[in-house]
Motif scaffolding. Structure first.
Motif, PDB file in Angstrom:
ATOM      1  N   GLU A 191       0.827  -1.204   0.000  1.00 50.57           N
ATOM      2  CA  GLU A 191       0.000   0.000   0.000  1.00 50.57           C
ATOM      3  C   GLU A 191       0.865   1.259   0.000  1.00 50.57           C
ATOM      4  OE1 GLU A 191      -2.722  -0.083   3.234  1.00 50.57           O
ATOM      5  OE2 GLU A 191      -4.235  -1.231   2.151  1.00 50.57           O
ATOM      6  N   ILE A 192       1.950   1.221   0.752  1.00 52.22           N
ATOM      7  CA  ILE A 192       2.862   2.374   0.767  1.00 52.22           C
ATOM      8  C   ILE A 192       3.448   2.602  -0.627  1.00 52.22           C
ATOM      9  CG2 ILE A 192       5.038   3.249   1.710  1.00 52.22           C
ATOM     10  CD1 ILE A 192       4.421   1.770   4.285  1.00 52.22           C
ATOM     11  N   GLN A 193       3.689   1.512  -1.361  1.00 50.27           N
ATOM     12  CA  GLN A 193       4.205   1.620  -2.729  1.00 50.27           C
ATOM     13  C   GLN A 193       3.099   1.854  -3.751  1.00 50.27           C
ATOM     14  OE1 GLN A 193       7.611  -1.391  -3.431  1.00 50.27           O
ATOM     15  NE2 GLN A 193       6.468  -2.303  -1.726  1.00 50.27           N
ATOM     16  N   GLN A 194       1.866   2.061  -3.272  1.00 49.57           N
ATOM     17  CA  GLN A 194       0.692   2.299  -4.107  1.00 49.57           C
ATOM     18  C   GLN A 194       0.352   1.116  -5.004  1.00 49.57           C
ATOM     19  OE1 GLN A 194       0.798   6.053  -6.138  1.00 49.57           O
ATOM     20  NE2 GLN A 194       1.141   7.230  -4.268  1.00 49.57           N
ATOM     21  N   ASP A 195       0.736  -0.059  -4.568  1.00 51.82           N
ATOM     22  CA  ASP A 195       0.339  -1.291  -5.254  1.00 51.82           C
ATOM     23  C   ASP A 195      -0.897  -1.827  -4.532  1.00 51.82           C
ATOM     24  OD1 ASP A 195       0.128  -3.610  -6.692  1.00 51.82           O
ATOM     25  OD2 ASP A 195       1.939  -4.556  -5.855  1.00 51.82           O
ATOM     26  N   PHE A 196      -2.026  -1.210  -4.790  1.00 50.14           N
ATOM     27  CA  PHE A 196      -3.236  -1.540  -4.042  1.00 50.14           C
ATOM     28  C   PHE A 196      -3.800  -2.899  -4.436  1.00 50.14           C
ATOM     29  CE2 PHE A 196      -3.040   3.123  -4.165  1.00 50.14           C
ATOM     30  CZ  PHE A 196      -2.968   3.372  -2.813  1.00 50.14           C
ATOM     31  N   SER A 197      -3.678  -3.288  -5.697  1.00 46.89           N
ATOM     32  CA  SER A 197      -4.154  -4.613  -6.098  1.00 46.89           C
ATOM     33  C   SER A 197      -3.281  -5.689  -5.453  1.00 46.89           C
ATOM     34  CB  SER A 197      -4.123  -4.747  -7.626  1.00 46.89           C
ATOM     35  OG  SER A 197      -2.798  -4.557  -8.120  1.00 46.89           O
ATOM     36  N   GLY A 198      -1.961  -5.455  -5.386  1.00 42.26           N
ATOM     37  CA  GLY A 198      -1.077  -6.413  -4.725  1.00 42.26           C
ATOM     38  C   GLY A 198      -1.330  -6.463  -3.231  1.00 42.26           C
ATOM     39  N   ALA A 199      -1.662  -5.332  -2.632  1.00 48.14           N
ATOM     40  CA  ALA A 199      -1.980  -5.314  -1.205  1.00 48.14           C
ATOM     41  C   ALA A 199      -3.258  -6.097  -0.921  1.00 48.14           C
ATOM     42  CB  ALA A 199      -2.132  -3.877  -0.732  1.00 48.14           C
ATOM     43  N   LYS A 200      -4.226  -5.978  -1.820  1.00 48.95           N
ATOM     44  CA  LYS A 200      -5.471  -6.733  -1.639  1.00 48.95           C
ATOM     45  C   LYS A 200      -5.213  -8.230  -1.724  1.00 48.95           C
ATOM     46  CE  LYS A 200     -10.155  -7.097  -3.515  1.00 48.95           C
ATOM     47  NZ  LYS A 200     -11.090  -6.607  -4.565  1.00 48.95           N
ATOM     48  N   ALA A 201      -4.351  -8.650  -2.664  1.00 50.28           N
ATOM     49  CA  ALA A 201      -4.023 -10.078  -2.800  1.00 50.28           C
ATOM     50  C   ALA A 201      -3.265 -10.564  -1.575  1.00 50.28           C
ATOM     51  CB  ALA A 201      -3.199 -10.290  -4.059  1.00 50.28           C
ATOM     52  N   ALA A 202      -2.349  -9.759  -1.033  1.00 47.60           N
ATOM     53  CA  ALA A 202      -1.608 -10.176   0.153  1.00 47.60           C
ATOM     54  C   ALA A 202      -2.505 -10.275   1.381  1.00 47.60           C
ATOM     55  CB  ALA A 202      -0.473  -9.177   0.427  1.00 47.60           C
ATOM     56  N   ARG A 203      -3.488  -9.365   1.470  1.00 46.14           N
ATOM     57  CA  ARG A 203      -4.414  -9.421   2.609  1.00 46.14           C
ATOM     58  C   ARG A 203      -5.327 -10.652   2.505  1.00 46.14           C
ATOM     59  NH1 ARG A 203      -5.551  -4.665   2.172  1.00 46.14           N
ATOM     60  NH2 ARG A 203      -3.966  -3.849   3.596  1.00 46.14           N
ATOM     61  N   ALA A 204      -5.661 -11.031   1.268  1.00 44.10           N
ATOM     62  CA  ALA A 204      -6.482 -12.228   1.069  1.00 44.10           C
ATOM     63  C   ALA A 204      -5.686 -13.466   1.458  1.00 44.10           C
ATOM     64  CB  ALA A 204      -6.951 -12.324  -0.369  1.00 44.10           C
ATOM     65  N   LYS A 205      -4.391 -13.487   1.163  1.00 40.71           N
ATOM     66  CA  LYS A 205      -3.552 -14.621   1.516  1.00 40.71           C
ATOM     67  C   LYS A 205      -3.388 -14.708   3.036  1.00 40.71           C
ATOM     68  CE  LYS A 205       0.716 -16.969   0.203  1.00 40.71           C
ATOM     69  NZ  LYS A 205       0.008 -18.142  -0.348  1.00 40.71           N
ATOM     70  N   ALA A 206      -3.274 -13.530   3.681  1.00 41.28           N
ATOM     71  CA  ALA A 206      -3.172 -13.545   5.139  1.00 41.28           C
ATOM     72  C   ALA A 206      -4.435 -14.095   5.784  1.00 41.28           C
ATOM     73  CB  ALA A 206      -2.917 -12.110   5.647  1.00 41.28           C
ATOM     74  N   GLY A 207      -5.590 -13.866   5.142  1.00 45.22           N
ATOM     75  CA  GLY A 207      -6.858 -14.425   5.678  1.00 45.22           C
ATOM     76  C   GLY A 207      -6.953 -15.919   5.557  1.00 45.22           C
ATOM     77  N   SER A 208      -6.078 -16.526   4.747  1.00 42.11           N
ATOM     78  CA  SER A 208      -6.151 -17.982   4.615  1.00 42.11           C
ATOM     79  C   SER A 208      -5.460 -18.725   5.744  1.00 42.11           C
ATOM     80  CB  SER A 208      -5.506 -18.384   3.272  1.00 42.11           C
ATOM     81  OG  SER A 208      -4.123 -18.070   3.239  1.00 42.11           O
TER      82      SER A 208
END
Length: 218
Positions: free
Chosen positions: A200-217
């Motif tokens: 998110e700091i790097q403004q990669d919001f789609s990548g941040a969303k994918a990483a947050r989804a992986k953390a939910g697993s």
């Protein structure tokens, strides 16, 4: 008769003398068909031959400072606002403010450590509280050299790089920590949450969303 002869004889020398003087004063008659007589130059000031080239008179150029330029009247009205270099260059994306980022709460990972590594981690915590992030990162790096497969140490170093405004490096360290976490799902989850925050700091919001989804697993 005799008298006439005497008169002719007396006058003949004077006539011949007069003819001789007249002959010397007259110019010679031209000779046709022969060589032309070369005329000797007359004594006096010789005349200069005329040059075939014409004499061109030059004048110095007029000073440009004396030239009054004519006012320029554009056909179209100029814009009132001047065009600057910043307006031509593409504007760099502004980093998001902390209020726009998803809240991130790191964990205090604790695992059994060797006495030397425990001392280095303690020194790193003290340096972090004092604001000396460089010294803290150096202590954790020394601890990693002692225990290179300790996932908790990589997670702590990732947190320090995040505080140093190095989100790309923090993301790589968090990925390394997640790989070494093995069965520690809690550490894996927080590693991916850290990755999402760094993206998110790097403004990669789609990548941040994918990483947050992986953390939910986990």
């Amino acid at each position: 008769m005799l008298l006439k002869r005497i008169v002719i004889i007396c006058t003949l020398p004077s006539v011949l003398a007069g003819c001789a003087g007249l002959y010397g004063s007259q110019p010679p008659a031209p000779v046709y068909g022969g060589q032309p007589k070369i005329q000797k130059p007359s004594v006096g000031t010789p005349k200069k031959p005329k040059s075939d080239k014409e004499i061109v008179k030059t004048q110095p150029l007029k000073d440009f400072s004396e030239v009054n330029p004519e006012p320029f009247s554009p056909s179209e009205p100029a814009s009132s606002s001047p065009v600057t270099l910043e307006a031509l260059e593409p504007s760099a994306p502004t980093p998001p403010s902390p209020s726009e980022l998803t809240p991130f709460q790191p964990i205090e990972a604790t695992v059994p450590l060797s006495p030397v590594v425990t001392a280095l981690v303690s020194a790193a915590n003290q340096n972090t509280n004092a604001g000396d992030l460089d010294s803290a990162a150096t202590s954790i790096e020394r601890a990693i050299r002692i225990e290179p497969r300790n996932a908790t140490l990589f997670y702590k170093l990732a947190l320090l790089r995040l505080k140093q405004s190095k989100p790309r490096l923090a993301e790589d360290l968090a990925k390394k920590s997640a790989l070494l976490a093995a069965t520690d799902n809690t550490l894996k989850k927080h590693c991916w949450l850290l990755i999402a925050h760094a993206r998110e700091i790097q403004q990669d919001f789609s990548g941040a969303k994918a990483a947050r989804a992986k953390a939910g697993s986990f």
